[in-house]
Motif scaffolding. Structure first.
Motif, short mmCIF file in Angstrom:
data_model
loop_
_atom_site.label_atom_id
_atom_site.label_comp_id
_atom_site.label_asym_id
_atom_site.label_seq_id
_atom_site.Cartn_x
_atom_site.Cartn_y
_atom_site.Cartn_z
N PHE A 11 9.06 -6.86 -15.35
CA PHE A 11 9.11 -8.20 -14.74
C PHE A 11 7.98 -8.43 -13.73
N SER A 12 7.20 -7.40 -13.48
CA SER A 12 6.10 -7.54 -12.53
C SER A 12 4.84 -7.98 -13.26
N THR A 13 4.24 -9.08 -12.77
CA THR A 13 3.03 -9.61 -13.42
C THR A 13 1.90 -8.57 -13.36
N CYS A 14 1.86 -7.78 -12.30
CA CYS A 14 0.79 -6.77 -12.17
C CYS A 14 0.98 -5.67 -13.22
N THR A 15 2.23 -5.30 -13.45
CA THR A 15 2.52 -4.30 -14.49
C THR A 15 2.16 -4.87 -15.87
N GLN A 16 2.53 -6.13 -16.10
CA GLN A 16 2.26 -6.75 -17.41
C GLN A 16 0.77 -6.73 -17.73
N ARG A 17 -0.05 -6.97 -16.72
CA ARG A 17 -1.52 -6.97 -16.88
C ARG A 17 -1.99 -5.62 -17.48
N VAL A 18 -1.44 -4.55 -16.95
CA VAL A 18 -1.81 -3.21 -17.42
C VAL A 18 -1.29 -2.97 -18.85
N SER A 35 12.54 0.12 -10.29
CA SER A 35 13.29 -1.11 -10.02
C SER A 35 12.94 -1.66 -8.64
N MET A 36 12.27 -2.83 -8.65
CA MET A 36 11.93 -3.46 -7.38
C MET A 36 13.19 -4.02 -6.72
N GLN A 37 14.12 -4.46 -7.58
CA GLN A 37 15.38 -5.00 -7.07
C GLN A 37 16.14 -3.94 -6.27
N GLN A 40 13.17 0.73 -5.36
CA GLN A 40 12.65 2.07 -5.70
C GLN A 40 11.18 2.25 -5.33
N HIS A 41 10.44 1.13 -5.29
CA HIS A 41 9.00 1.21 -4.95
C HIS A 41 8.81 1.53 -3.46
N LYS A 42 9.88 1.45 -2.69
CA LYS A 42 9.78 1.76 -1.25
C LYS A 42 10.32 3.15 -0.92
N ASP A 43 10.79 3.82 -1.94
CA ASP A 43 11.31 5.17 -1.74
C ASP A 43 10.17 6.07 -1.21
N PHE A 53 0.91 1.96 -0.95
CA PHE A 53 1.27 0.67 -0.37
C PHE A 53 2.64 0.18 -0.86
N ALA A 54 3.40 1.08 -1.50
CA ALA A 54 4.76 0.76 -1.94
C ALA A 54 4.81 -0.45 -2.87
N LYS A 55 3.98 -0.41 -3.90
CA LYS A 55 3.94 -1.50 -4.89
C LYS A 55 3.96 -0.90 -6.28
N VAL A 56 4.08 -1.76 -7.29
CA VAL A 56 3.87 -1.36 -8.67
C VAL A 56 2.71 -2.19 -9.20
N PRO A 57 1.98 -1.70 -10.20
CA PRO A 57 2.16 -0.48 -10.96
C PRO A 57 1.28 0.67 -10.46
N THR A 58 1.63 1.86 -10.99
CA THR A 58 0.79 3.04 -10.86
C THR A 58 0.61 3.60 -12.26
N PHE A 67 -3.83 3.35 -8.89
CA PHE A 67 -3.03 2.15 -8.62
C PHE A 67 -3.99 0.97 -8.51
N GLU A 68 -3.45 -0.23 -8.40
CA GLU A 68 -4.17 -1.52 -8.44
C GLU A 68 -4.41 -1.93 -9.90
N SER A 69 -3.64 -2.97 -10.31
CA SER A 69 -3.61 -3.34 -11.73
C SER A 69 -4.99 -3.63 -12.31
N ARG A 70 -5.83 -4.35 -11.56
CA ARG A 70 -7.14 -4.72 -12.13
C ARG A 70 -8.04 -3.49 -12.28
N ALA A 71 -7.93 -2.57 -11.33
CA ALA A 71 -8.72 -1.34 -11.43
C ALA A 71 -8.25 -0.52 -12.63
N1 LIG Z 1 -3.06 -5.86 -5.98
C1 LIG Z 1 -1.93 -5.10 -6.48
C2 LIG Z 1 -0.68 -5.87 -6.17
C3 LIG Z 1 0.56 -5.04 -6.43
C4 LIG Z 1 1.81 -5.86 -6.18
O1 LIG Z 1 1.86 -6.73 -5.28
N2 LIG Z 1 2.82 -5.60 -7.00
C5 LIG Z 1 4.05 -6.31 -6.86
C6 LIG Z 1 4.65 -6.59 -8.25
S1 LIG Z 1 3.59 -7.65 -9.23
C7 LIG Z 1 5.03 -5.47 -6.07
O2 LIG Z 1 5.02 -4.26 -6.17
N3 LIG Z 1 5.88 -6.12 -5.26
C8 LIG Z 1 6.88 -5.47 -4.50
C9 LIG Z 1 6.73 -5.68 -3.03
O3 LIG Z 1 5.73 -6.29 -2.59
O4 LIG Z 1 7.63 -5.26 -2.29
C10 LIG Z 1 -2.10 -4.89 -8.01
O5 LIG Z 1 -2.74 -5.73 -8.65
O6 LIG Z 1 -1.62 -3.88 -8.54
#
Ligand SMILES: N[C@@H](CCC(=O)N[C@@H](CS)C(=O)NCC(=O)O)C(=O)O
Length: 213
Positions: A11-18, A35-37, A40-43, A53-58, A67-71
């Motif tokens: 459901f994450s647009t950043c994950t979908q990009r990858v 699960s962001m809901q 789990q990304h903050k574990d 930075f406690a985000k997805v994706p990796t 990490f960083e979807s565009r990279a």
């Molecule tokens: N610039 C990062 C952004 C990562 C990002 O913000 N991911 C979102 C999901 S699309 C996320 O983890 N959100 C959870 C949060 O901010 O707590 C990338 O492109 O990977």
């Protein structure tokens, strides 16, 4: 070559990009749900081992952890350049970088902002949309789409006449236009509409859409 691992959420647009980039390359991968809901990304273990930075994706494969979807997409486009050219090699670095920067600076921020105001704010129990911010983001999208319309009158894709990762970067948020109530902004721009019809038909994008459900 063992299957690459993507830690993220469908459901994450950043994950979908990858995932779209992996699908374009026909690469084997495993999506490991974070699960962001459930937060789990903050574990602390996830933050320590996967994403500072406690985000997805990796992304992980036998040789790299990123990490960083565009990279990640750039890395994948290079890694699989024998199978699919998503780098716009003939376009030149400057044009690719300009298009990438437009996406990151003028397309992604208002979409993210508008999606928060109109969809996620209520969902997260953060209150009602802020009408002023909605106007600001809609105006920024309008301006960005005006630019894209004039650009796409001269070329087929956003970085030139080749489909590249720059187009891929746009897909996940662009799919939200109707949900965000800005479908008219696309319908009234024939070149932008033609681009969307073209890119949204790609099998790789549709493979990811089916996973979103
Ligand atoms: N610039 C990062 C952004 C990562 C990002 O913000 N991911 C979102 C999901 S699309 C996320 O983890 N959100 C959870 C949060 O901010 O707590 C990338 O492109 O990977």
């Amino acid at each position: 070559m063992s299957a690459a691992k993507v830690y993220g959420s469908i459901f994450s647009t950043c994950t979908q990009r990858v995932l779209v980039t992996l699908e374009e390359a026909g690469a084997a991968y495993q999506l490991i749900d974070v699960s962001m809901q459930a937060g789990q990304h903050k574990d602390p273990t996830y933050v320590a081992e996967k994403h500072p930075f406690a985000k997805v994706p990796t992304y992980e494969d036998e040789s790299v952890k990123l990490f960083e979807s565009r990279a990640i997409c750039r890395y994948l486009a290079n890694r699989y350049s024998q199978k699919v050219d998503l780098l716009g090699s003939e376009l030149g670095l400057a044009l690719m970088e300009q298009a990438a920067s437009v996406e990151y600076s003028y397309f992604d921020p208002p979409f993210k902002g508008l999606a928060y105001e109109k969809i996620f704010k209520r969902m997260m129990g953060h209150g009602e949309p802020d009408a002023h911010l909605v106007n600001v983001y809609e105006e920024q999208i309008h301006q960005c789409f005006d630019y894209y319309e004039s650009l796409l009158a001269k070329q087929t894709y956003l970085a030139g006449n080749t489909y590249t990762i720059i187009d891929v970067f746009h897909l996940p948020w662009f799919a939200f236009v109707d949900k965000l109530g800005i479908g008219q902004e696309v319908e009234t721009r024939p070149h932008l509409l033609a681009w969307w019809k073209l890119v949204s038909q790609r099998p790789a994008w549709n493979a990811v859409r089916r996973k979103i459900g």
